[in-house]
Design an enzyme around this catalytic site. Structure first.
Site, PDB file in Angstrom:
ATOM      1  N   HIS A 114      73.226  62.940 117.848  1.00 47.86           N
ATOM      2  CA  HIS A 114      73.022  61.512 117.629  1.00 47.86           C
ATOM      3  C   HIS A 114      71.769  61.318 116.798  1.00 47.86           C
ATOM      4  O   HIS A 114      70.822  62.102 116.906  1.00 47.86           O
ATOM      5  CB  HIS A 114      72.866  60.788 118.970  1.00 47.86           C
ATOM      6  CG  HIS A 114      74.158  60.663 119.719  1.00 47.86           C
ATOM      7  ND1 HIS A 114      75.372  60.675 119.100  1.00 47.86           N
ATOM      8  CD2 HIS A 114      74.415  60.522 121.035  1.00 47.86           C
ATOM      9  CE1 HIS A 114      76.325  60.530 120.007  1.00 47.86           C
ATOM     10  NE2 HIS A 114      75.774  60.454 121.189  1.00 47.86           N
ATOM     11  N   LYS A 134      71.799  48.605 127.217  1.00 50.39           N
ATOM     12  CA  LYS A 134      71.750  47.570 126.178  1.00 50.39           C
ATOM     13  C   LYS A 134      72.497  46.325 126.629  1.00 50.39           C
ATOM     14  O   LYS A 134      72.139  45.196 126.291  1.00 50.39           O
ATOM     15  CB  LYS A 134      72.358  48.111 124.878  1.00 50.39           C
ATOM     16  CG  LYS A 134      72.313  47.117 123.719  1.00 50.39           C
ATOM     17  CD  LYS A 134      72.618  47.796 122.403  1.00 50.39           C
ATOM     18  CE  LYS A 134      74.083  48.060 122.217  1.00 50.39           C
ATOM     19  NZ  LYS A 134      74.824  46.894 121.701  1.00 50.39           N
TER      20      LYS A 134
END
Length: 914
Positions: free
Chosen positions: A127, A573
């Site tokens: 990532h 998130k």
């Protein structure tokens, strides 16, 4: 976050840091950079930040040297502590865990019997969270090894000066190496970094881990007869997503997946070939001194006959040394050709090993033959490490997972339906009942939708072509080297059954008398808080489905195991830290029960990132804080981006971090297996906290003007313009918060020192609980250290608060063009920051600086230097954004490059990106 340094080790850390900074200063001075040398941090001199971007680069290197000194101090402290107090002195490692298990009354035999069932599998991902280029990482690794070399007291003064010169030369190489990625790395470049760790670091570490378990066992006074060996040792394996993770990553094609599988296999076989070569050089045992056992000689004859002329050549090489002959034959059986021109994979024929288990069996025979003639020490020292490498890395090095988004699968099905001429359309918009009816009807037949040469559309072709690569791999090599088919954003049963349908299209299913089954496991990924709430129902329906039952029977045999991935990043998130961590806890509880009711063990795959907002935290506390029964001897978790370099680039540090995982998994599993689950008294209180904190968090991120504030008060636009990873920052390119990946979301808040998703909402939730139910709040305070789940959550919030900095946050808020908007949003944030800090101090019974001194000391060391870099970044952000509105492209590009240097430097200072 940086590792806390014990107070007693601060003096050593300072010595190492002074030494490294003097070396850096000498290097810069030698290049004529006297101004830079005179303005380095931690040297007692002022930091003069003129408009010289080289100073940012120098400070970035300085921070990396600080990180190196801290890492070395931690390693040396652990070694000193073990030397003085014994191997059981260090929390979370084998010595301590074995002692704790014995303290619970668990017998030596029970501990030994359970260790072989322990399995840990780190999954290495790429990532875009590693801001440093691969070349920079290599230089830093060499620098660290030189620092460690200086720990040896045998060097003469002249030799120490030589090492210092090597170190300064390496610093000069680092200085002349650009840190900023000018172009996005190719997926296969990212794979190279993963393969480096798998081939060069982890094989060394496996041997270290085995030795440390033996040392801990003996030091604890456990019976030698129960000492774990062979199949009794905990199992360690590795997987990767690089080359297989295609969620929002258009560059991961079927061809890339095919190349990835080939590279992993080639490197695994080269690793084994090299280890067999070294083994053969050691086994110089004459048959005249030690006559070999008969069954061993018989196997040598079998292999020689099977290899034909190559077998004759292997036998003739060492005619009086049967053990070397055996190793020569095994090398010839490994399906790789090695010569001066390079290495080439061989297609397995009658003369090659088809599976790594065949080689492992021959190595076990080799070990037993040595033990039979009294050479047990040689067997243990020389053969067992090679056997363990084959058991861990096989012929595949690491298994490759394939991940794709559920919506992408829906589009693929729509295209296949159209290609088949079906009148029905709009599959993605159908309700669940209609989707299930269609899928079940289709799955009753092995007939594919389209011909093999049909090109139905982009999404369908991408998925089916990828699955065909996997099917071809299975035909050649079996399922070794292949992981699971992971479905991002799983929100219904049909999202999982769709994968069976697509697998059928590619020949990735098999037809039995009972019906079809899938040749690879299909794994749901539950990411958002709402998805976690519904996860048990979806999982239960999936486990009840006939095709899932047939697939599990085929893949698992008697013990049916279903893997489930849970996402820490998107849930955070989505709702903030308390709602995320507690939602994950509740989701796991419910899914364990759903599996238990169906006779299926649930294997959780924890999608953790490198920051607290994305699931990071102390390993042993994380494991002990998971719900009862959710570990069950089997841990799978992601290790992402920069975390790989931080944890695993140096063998001793890699061994420490893997031992934490292995020992922690064993400790939690073995203890929980012998005591019934007790319902924690505060579960309903935590439900209330999670709801309140989520509400407060959602109220902030949905308030009018918040996205505008976010895009101006953080360097999100710079991060989106960077090239630190091959994957796009957004899943579909949309300009919404929902489309933004969790990594750049966290990265941008950390760069501006808000660390918003690591604490926001916690203060409101705790304050409301205290005001509404004082008794419940006091009960929470009393249990905040003893209940590990609660302790883990509270400590992570406290660490995020320690990392945030209101003064720097306010400076970034000043970048918002609409002053009134900036002040309004910032006041909401800073009020919650103060509220959270105040409530944490009530829980800890004092200031956080006093109660968590080691954590705060780590940030205090960085504070002044980081503040200078933040001011520099803020000034450049203002200029760059202004330039973007003009036509001065060259100037704007130059400013962007200098901004990216500040991003690198601040990330190095904080030891984290996203």
């Amino acid at each position: 976050m940086p590792d806390p340094i014990p107070p007693g080790e601060a003096e050593k850390l300072q010595r190492d840091l002074d030494y490294l900074m003097n070396c850096l200063s000498e290097m810069l001075g030698g290049l004529g950079e006297h101004s830079l040398a005179a303005n380095l941090p931690w040297t007692g001199k002022p930091g003069d930040f003129s408009d010289d971007s080289r100073l940012v680069r120098a400070w970035s290197i300085a921070f990396q040297l600080l990180n190196m000194a801290e890492e070395n101090t931690s390693v040396q402290f652990r070694r000193t502590r073990e030397t003085e107090e014994g191997i059981a002195a260090e929390p979370g490692l084998w010595g301590k865990v074995i002692g704790q298990l014995r303290g619970l009354g668990i017998t030596d035999e029970e501990i030994a019997g359970d260790l072989g069932s322990i399995r840990v599998e780190p999954v290495l991902t790429a990532h875009p969270t590693e801001a440093k280029r691969a070349s920079v990482l290599r230089h830093l690794r060499e620098l660290y090894l030189l620092l460690v070399k200086l720990e040896n007291t045998v060097w003469t003064p002249a030799e120490r000066r030589d090492i210092r010169e090597e170190l300064i030369a390496m610093l000069e190489r680092l200085w002349h190496t650009g840190e900023v990625h000018l172009e996005k790395p190719h997926v296969l470049n990212e794979l190279d970094g993963i393969i480096y760790h798998l081939r060069e670091i982890f094989p060394q570490v496996v041997a270290i881990l085995d030795r440390r378990l033996r040392h801990a066992w003996k030091e604890a006074g456990l019976a030698d007869a129960d000492l774990p060996t062979g199949n009794q040792l905990p199992r360690l394996g590795f997987s990767t997503w690089v080359g297989g993770d295609r969620d929002g990553h258009p560059l991961v094609t079927a061809q890339i997946t095919q190349q990835t599988l080939r590279e992993l296999r080639l490197n695994a076989l080269m690793l084994i070939h090299g280890q067999l070569t070294a083994l053969g050089s050691r086994l110089s045992i004459s048959r005249r001194i030690l006559p070999p056992p008969k069954d061993f000689c018989n196997r040598i004859g079998e292999l020689a006959d099977r290899l034909g002329p190559r077998g004759v050549e292997a036998m003739n090489r060492n005619p009086e040394e049967p053990w070397r002959q055996m190793v020569n034959l095994m090398k010839a059986m490994v399906p790789v050709e090695v010569d001066g021109a390079g290495q080439t994979l061989c297609e397995e024929g009658r003369t090659q090993y088809h599976r790594s288990e065949e080689l492992a069996e021959d190595l076990r025979l080799l070990r037993k033959s040595l033990e039979a003639v009294g050479a047990s020490r040689i067997a243990r020292a020389d053969v067992v490490p090679v056997l363990r490498a084959v058991e861990v890395f096989g012929f595949h090095l690491a298994s490759l997972d394939i991940r794709q988004n559920s919506h992408y699968h829906d589009l693929a099905v729509e295209q296949l339906m159209a290609a088949a001429g079906m009148a029905e359309t709009g599959f993605a918009e159908w309700d669940e009942e209609r989707r299930l009816a269609f899928l079940n009807r289709e799955l009753a037949s092995p007939r594919p939708f389209a011909r093999h040469d049909c090109r139905p559309g982009k999404e369908a072709e991408a998925v089916v072509d990828c699955y065909r690569v996997l099917a071809a791999h299975i035909r050649r090599h079996g399922t070794d080297g292949l992981g699971a088919l992971i479905v991002s954003m799983t929100r219904s049963l049909s999202d999982l059954l769709v994968v069976y349908l697509l697998a059928r299209e590619a020949g990735l299913t098999s037809t039995t008398a009972e019906g079809q089954l899938c040749l690879l496991p299909v794994v749901p990924l539950f990411e958002t808080i709402d998805d976690l709430r519904g996860s048990a129902g979806i999982l239960g329906a999936f486990l009840d489905h006939p095709m899932t039952r047939r697939t599990l029977d085929h893949l698992c045999g008697a013990e049916r195991v279903q893997q489930v991935m849970i996402g820490y990043s998107d849930s955070n998130k989505d709702g903030g830290i308390i709602a995320s961590l507690w939602g994950l806890y509740r989701g796991q509880e419910a899914m364990v029960e759903a599996g238990r009711a169906r006779g299926v063990r649930i294997r959780f795959f924890h999608g953790r990132g490198g920051t607290i907002s994305r699931g990071a935290g102390p390993t042993s506390r994380f494991l002990r804080g998971l719900p009862h029964g959710s570990v069950d001897g089997d841990l799978r978790l992601t290790e992402q981006g920069e975390v790989i370099a931080q944890k695993y680039s140096n063998p001793l540090n890699a061994a420490y971090n893997l031992e934490l995982l292995l020992a922690g998994t064993a400790g939690v599993t073995i203890s929980q297996n012998r005591r019934p689950r007790q319902v924690p008294p505060l579960e309903t209180v935590m439900d209330r906290l999670a709801e309140t904190s989520r509400s407060a968090y959602e109220q902030l991120v949905t308030t009018e003007g918040f996205i505008t504030f976010f895009r101006h008060a953080t360097p999100i636009d710079v991060i989106e313009s960077s090239s630190i990873g091959s994957r796009p920052a957004r899943r579909t390119g949309g300009a919404t918060l929902a489309d933004l990946r969790a990594i750049p979301w966290v990265f941008s808040w950390s760069q501006s020192r808000y660390y918003l998703s690591g604490w926001f909402g916690a203060g409101t939730a705790l304050e409301r609980l205290k005001n509404d139910d004082e008794a419940a709040f006091r009960e929470l305070v009393r249990n905040s250290q003893s209940w590990t789940t609660l302790h883990y959550i509270v400590a992570n919030v406290a660490t995020s608060i320690a990392t945030a900095n209101p003064a720097i946050m306010e400076d970034y808020a000043g970048l918002v063009p609409d002053t009134a908007l900036g002040e309004r949003i910032f006041s909401l944030i800073v009020d919650e920051y103060r509220r959270t800090n105040r409530m944490l101090e009530e829980i800890y019974g004092g200031t956080l600086e006093e109660r968590r001194a080691a954590v705060h000391a780590a940030f205090h060391r960085r504070h002044e230097a980081l503040a200078v870099l933040h001011r520099r970044q803020i000034e450049l952000l203002g200029r760059w954004r202004l330039e973007q509105t003009s036509t001065a492209d060259a100037c704007s590009d130059e400013l962007l490059f200098r901004l990216l240097e500040t991003v690198n430097a601040i990330a190095a200072g904080l030891r984290t990106t996203g």
